[in-house]
Design a protein around this motif. Structure first.
Motif, PDB file in Angstrom:
ATOM      1  N   ARG A 199       0.761  -1.290  -0.292  1.00 59.16           N
ATOM      2  CA  ARG A 199      -0.613  -0.130  -0.282  1.00 59.16           C
ATOM      3  C   ARG A 199       1.120   1.509  -0.054  1.00 59.16           C
ATOM      4  O   ARG A 199       0.411   2.003  -0.756  1.00 59.16           O
ATOM      5  CB  ARG A 199      -0.958  -0.344   1.825  1.00 59.16           C
ATOM      6  N   LEU A 200       1.616   0.938   0.756  1.00 66.97           N
ATOM      7  CA  LEU A 200       2.833   2.077   1.024  1.00 66.97           C
ATOM      8  C   LEU A 200       3.564   2.552  -0.158  1.00 66.97           C
ATOM      9  O   LEU A 200       3.375   3.635  -1.372  1.00 66.97           O
ATOM     10  CB  LEU A 200       3.647   2.196   2.058  1.00 66.97           C
ATOM     11  N   CYS A 201       3.925   1.931  -0.892  1.00 66.66           N
ATOM     12  CA  CYS A 201       5.099   1.742  -2.780  1.00 66.66           C
ATOM     13  C   CYS A 201       3.561   2.058  -3.150  1.00 66.66           C
ATOM     14  O   CYS A 201       3.841   3.320  -4.496  1.00 66.66           O
ATOM     15  CB  CYS A 201       5.245   0.250  -2.778  1.00 66.66           C
ATOM     16  N   ARG A 202       2.247   1.836  -3.574  1.00 68.04           N
ATOM     17  CA  ARG A 202       1.462   2.233  -4.336  1.00 68.04           C
ATOM     18  C   ARG A 202       0.791   3.573  -4.125  1.00 68.04           C
ATOM     19  O   ARG A 202       0.792   4.633  -5.106  1.00 68.04           O
ATOM     20  CB  ARG A 202       0.262   1.751  -4.409  1.00 68.04           C
ATOM     21  N   PHE A 203       1.340   3.944  -2.754  1.00 69.49           N
ATOM     22  CA  PHE A 203       0.691   5.735  -2.411  1.00 69.49           C
ATOM     23  C   PHE A 203       1.906   6.691  -3.068  1.00 69.49           C
ATOM     24  O   PHE A 203       1.744   7.224  -4.034  1.00 69.49           O
ATOM     25  CB  PHE A 203       0.603   5.754  -0.616  1.00 69.49           C
ATOM     26  N   ALA A 204       3.304   6.057  -3.068  1.00 70.73           N
ATOM     27  CA  ALA A 204       4.437   6.681  -3.785  1.00 70.73           C
ATOM     28  C   ALA A 204       4.028   7.083  -4.598  1.00 70.73           C
ATOM     29  O   ALA A 204       4.876   7.512  -5.437  1.00 70.73           O
ATOM     30  CB  ALA A 204       5.919   5.973  -2.543  1.00 70.73           C
ATOM     31  N   TYR A 205       4.500   5.702  -5.245  1.00 70.49           N
ATOM     32  CA  TYR A 205       3.836   5.431  -7.071  1.00 70.49           C
ATOM     33  C   TYR A 205       3.147   6.855  -7.743  1.00 70.49           C
ATOM     34  O   TYR A 205       2.614   7.730  -8.446  1.00 70.49           O
ATOM     35  CB  TYR A 205       3.524   3.863  -7.509  1.00 70.49           C
ATOM     36  N   LEU A 206       2.012   6.499  -6.696  1.00 63.27           N
ATOM     37  CA  LEU A 206       0.578   7.801  -7.448  1.00 63.27           C
ATOM     38  C   LEU A 206       1.004   9.340  -6.552  1.00 63.27           C
ATOM     39  O   LEU A 206       0.734   9.955  -7.932  1.00 63.27           O
ATOM     40  CB  LEU A 206      -0.684   7.924  -6.212  1.00 63.27           C
ATOM     41  N   ILE A 207       2.279   9.505  -6.485  1.00 60.30           N
ATOM     42  CA  ILE A 207       2.474  10.716  -6.510  1.00 60.30           C
ATOM     43  C   ILE A 207       3.464  11.299  -7.257  1.00 60.30           C
ATOM     44  O   ILE A 207       3.398  11.942  -8.048  1.00 60.30           O
ATOM     45  CB  ILE A 207       2.897  11.315  -4.374  1.00 60.30           C
ATOM     46  N   TRP A 254       7.933   3.499 -10.257  1.00 62.52           N
ATOM     47  CA  TRP A 254       8.166   2.665  -9.702  1.00 62.52           C
ATOM     48  C   TRP A 254       9.687   2.759  -8.806  1.00 62.52           C
ATOM     49  O   TRP A 254       9.178   2.536  -7.258  1.00 62.52           O
ATOM     50  CB  TRP A 254       7.781   1.565 -10.002  1.00 62.52           C
ATOM     51  N   GLN A 255      10.368   2.985  -9.336  1.00 65.07           N
ATOM     52  CA  GLN A 255      11.656   2.433  -8.530  1.00 65.07           C
ATOM     53  C   GLN A 255      11.721   3.832  -8.073  1.00 65.07           C
ATOM     54  O   GLN A 255      12.149   3.507  -6.689  1.00 65.07           O
ATOM     55  CB  GLN A 255      12.739   2.829  -9.968  1.00 65.07           C
ATOM     56  N   ARG A 256      11.959   4.948  -8.370  1.00 61.51           N
ATOM     57  CA  ARG A 256      11.205   6.295  -7.276  1.00 61.51           C
ATOM     58  C   ARG A 256      10.696   5.719  -5.770  1.00 61.51           C
ATOM     59  O   ARG A 256      11.031   6.367  -4.515  1.00 61.51           O
ATOM     60  CB  ARG A 256      10.779   7.623  -7.955  1.00 61.51           C
ATOM     61  N   ALA A 257       9.229   5.827  -6.497  1.00 60.06           N
ATOM     62  CA  ALA A 257       8.539   5.182  -5.207  1.00 60.06           C
ATOM     63  C   ALA A 257       9.086   4.528  -4.093  1.00 60.06           C
ATOM     64  O   ALA A 257       9.164   4.478  -3.227  1.00 60.06           O
ATOM     65  CB  ALA A 257       7.280   5.253  -5.435  1.00 60.06           C
ATOM     66  N   GLU A 258       9.640   3.394  -4.847  1.00 59.96           N
ATOM     67  CA  GLU A 258      10.188   1.768  -3.608  1.00 59.96           C
ATOM     68  C   GLU A 258      11.282   2.117  -3.152  1.00 59.96           C
ATOM     69  O   GLU A 258      11.638   2.609  -1.616  1.00 59.96           O
ATOM     70  CB  GLU A 258      10.438   0.906  -4.675  1.00 59.96           C
ATOM     71  N   ASP A 259      12.203   3.695  -3.633  1.00 59.29           N
ATOM     72  CA  ASP A 259      13.184   4.270  -2.983  1.00 59.29           C
ATOM     73  C   ASP A 259      13.141   4.905  -1.760  1.00 59.29           C
ATOM     74  O   ASP A 259      13.459   5.024  -0.942  1.00 59.29           O
ATOM     75  CB  ASP A 259      14.113   5.169  -3.961  1.00 59.29           C
ATOM     76  N   ALA A 260      11.957   5.860  -2.215  1.00 60.93           N
ATOM     77  CA  ALA A 260      11.003   6.649  -1.128  1.00 60.93           C
ATOM     78  C   ALA A 260      10.927   6.074   0.538  1.00 60.93           C
ATOM     79  O   ALA A 260      10.509   6.012   1.335  1.00 60.93           O
ATOM     80  CB  ALA A 260       9.962   7.891  -1.377  1.00 60.93           C
ATOM     81  N   VAL A 261       9.969   4.892  -0.380  1.00 63.88           N
ATOM     82  CA  VAL A 261       9.127   4.052   0.536  1.00 63.88           C
ATOM     83  C   VAL A 261      10.491   3.771   2.075  1.00 63.88           C
ATOM     84  O   VAL A 261      10.544   3.051   2.895  1.00 63.88           O
ATOM     85  CB  VAL A 261       8.523   2.743   0.350  1.00 63.88           C
ATOM     86  N   GLN A 262      11.600   2.719   1.434  1.00 59.36           N
ATOM     87  CA  GLN A 262      12.276   2.186   1.878  1.00 59.36           C
ATOM     88  C   GLN A 262      13.052   3.378   2.287  1.00 59.36           C
ATOM     89  O   GLN A 262      13.214   3.103   3.815  1.00 59.36           O
ATOM     90  CB  GLN A 262      13.573   1.716   1.051  1.00 59.36           C
ATOM     91  N   LYS A 263      13.369   4.619   2.549  1.00 55.57           N
ATOM     92  CA  LYS A 263      14.483   5.609   3.147  1.00 55.57           C
ATOM     93  C   LYS A 263      13.387   6.070   3.962  1.00 55.57           C
ATOM     94  O   LYS A 263      13.489   6.318   5.594  1.00 55.57           O
ATOM     95  CB  LYS A 263      14.577   7.117   2.289  1.00 55.57           C
ATOM     96  N   SER A 264      12.007   6.398   3.523  1.00 57.54           N
ATOM     97  CA  SER A 264      10.849   6.492   4.771  1.00 57.54           C
ATOM     98  C   SER A 264      10.728   5.333   6.045  1.00 57.54           C
ATOM     99  O   SER A 264      10.775   5.913   6.986  1.00 57.54           O
ATOM    100  CB  SER A 264       9.745   6.695   4.394  1.00 57.54           C
ATOM    101  N   ILE A 288       6.949   9.775   3.571  1.00 54.20           N
ATOM    102  CA  ILE A 288       7.144   9.934   2.407  1.00 54.20           C
ATOM    103  C   ILE A 288       6.859  10.911   1.262  1.00 54.20           C
ATOM    104  O   ILE A 288       7.516  11.128   0.029  1.00 54.20           O
ATOM    105  CB  ILE A 288       5.973   8.827   1.995  1.00 54.20           C
ATOM    106  N   VAL A 289       6.237  11.728   1.694  1.00 51.39           N
ATOM    107  CA  VAL A 289       5.667  12.546   0.818  1.00 51.39           C
ATOM    108  C   VAL A 289       6.951  14.018   0.887  1.00 51.39           C
ATOM    109  O   VAL A 289       7.309  14.455  -0.188  1.00 51.39           O
ATOM    110  CB  VAL A 289       5.076  13.680   1.381  1.00 51.39           C
ATOM    111  N   ASN A 290       7.716  14.144   2.369  1.00 53.70           N
ATOM    112  CA  ASN A 290       8.673  14.588   2.151  1.00 53.70           C
ATOM    113  C   ASN A 290       9.810  14.317   1.959  1.00 53.70           C
ATOM    114  O   ASN A 290      10.135  15.194   0.859  1.00 53.70           O
ATOM    115  CB  ASN A 290       8.752  14.776   4.056  1.00 53.70           C
ATOM    116  N   THR A 291       9.986  13.168   1.879  1.00 54.41           N
ATOM    117  CA  THR A 291      11.738  12.019   0.950  1.00 54.41           C
ATOM    118  C   THR A 291      11.339  12.788  -0.097  1.00 54.41           C
ATOM    119  O   THR A 291      11.928  12.914  -1.007  1.00 54.41           O
ATOM    120  CB  THR A 291      11.364  11.230   1.424  1.00 54.41           C
ATOM    121  N   LEU A 292       9.941  12.606  -0.999  1.00 54.11           N
ATOM    122  CA  LEU A 292      10.226  12.739  -2.590  1.00 54.11           C
ATOM    123  C   LEU A 292       9.966  14.286  -2.625  1.00 54.11           C
ATOM    124  O   LEU A 292      10.904  14.278  -3.549  1.00 54.11           O
ATOM    125  CB  LEU A 292       8.134  12.059  -2.963  1.00 54.11           C
ATOM    126  N   TYR A 293       9.556  15.159  -2.263  1.00 54.35           N
ATOM    127  CA  TYR A 293       9.749  16.433  -2.606  1.00 54.35           C
ATOM    128  C   TYR A 293      11.326  17.281  -2.070  1.00 54.35           C
ATOM    129  O   TYR A 293      11.891  17.445  -2.689  1.00 54.35           O
ATOM    130  CB  TYR A 293       8.599  16.966  -1.557  1.00 54.35           C
TER     131      TYR A 293
END
Length: 172
Positions: free
Chosen positions: A19-27, A31-41, A65-70
């Motif tokens: 669910r967290l990976c899907r959330f990050a992907y939608l932002i 997928w690679q950035r999403a998975e990296d952001a989730v891992q860091k988070s 996750i939001v802060n990590t991506l931004y």
């Protein structure tokens, strides 16, 4: 032997990782950035797990996750790459129409400005209230409402049809 806190953390990660990976992907729509952001988070979450495990770890990790991506987008060395090791799955004929509409929705979502995309994902995919969304975005509830209205209006224009208040297939 693992402590109770470590067991609870592992259970939280195991039950929420997809669910967290899907959330990050939608932002971020990658997928690679999403998975990296989730891992860091999740690493950051682990460091503070004892403090927040009894309160609201879901809200806390979404905010991370939001802060990590931004933060990643603000770094000057960031560059977007689209490499794939494998070919995408073939769509089965009986699911083609449903898949096509979901792909159209995801493509349109990716074209929204980042704050509108974030508020639409939080409100409709994550099914959060205006107040919870405002807390994660660190803004007022009025901003959430206006960004939601603008985001939905933009999506309607991109898709050329009405947007339902609950996006089909949003929940796992």
């Amino acid at each position: 032997m693992a402590s109770q806190a470590e067991i609870e953390y592992r259970d939280f990660v195991t039950s929420n990782l997809d669910r967290l990976c899907r959330f990050a992907y939608l932002i971020c729509h990658d997928w690679q950035r999403a998975e990296d952001a989730v891992q860091k988070s999740l690493t950051k979450l682990y460091l503070h797990w004892n403090r927040i495990r009894s309160s609201s770890p879901h809200a806390y990790v979404r905010r991370i996750i939001v802060n990590t991506l931004y933060e990643e987008r603000r770094r000057f060395w960031f560059k977007r790459e689209h490499s794939r090791d494998e070919l995408p799955d073939v769509v089965q004929p009986d699911h083609a129409e449903s898949s096509a509409s979901k792909l159209a929705m995801l493509e349109s979502l990716a074209r929204l400005p980042k704050r509108q995309r974030l508020v639409v994902v939080l409100r409709f995919w994550e099914d959060l209230s205006v107040e919870q969304t405002a807390e994660i975005m660190n803004c007022s509830t009025g901003t959430v409402k206006s960004q939601t209205a603008r985001g939905l209006q933009t999506l309607r224009g991109l898709l050329g049809k009405p947007i339902p208040t609950q996006v089909e297939g949003a929940q796992p």
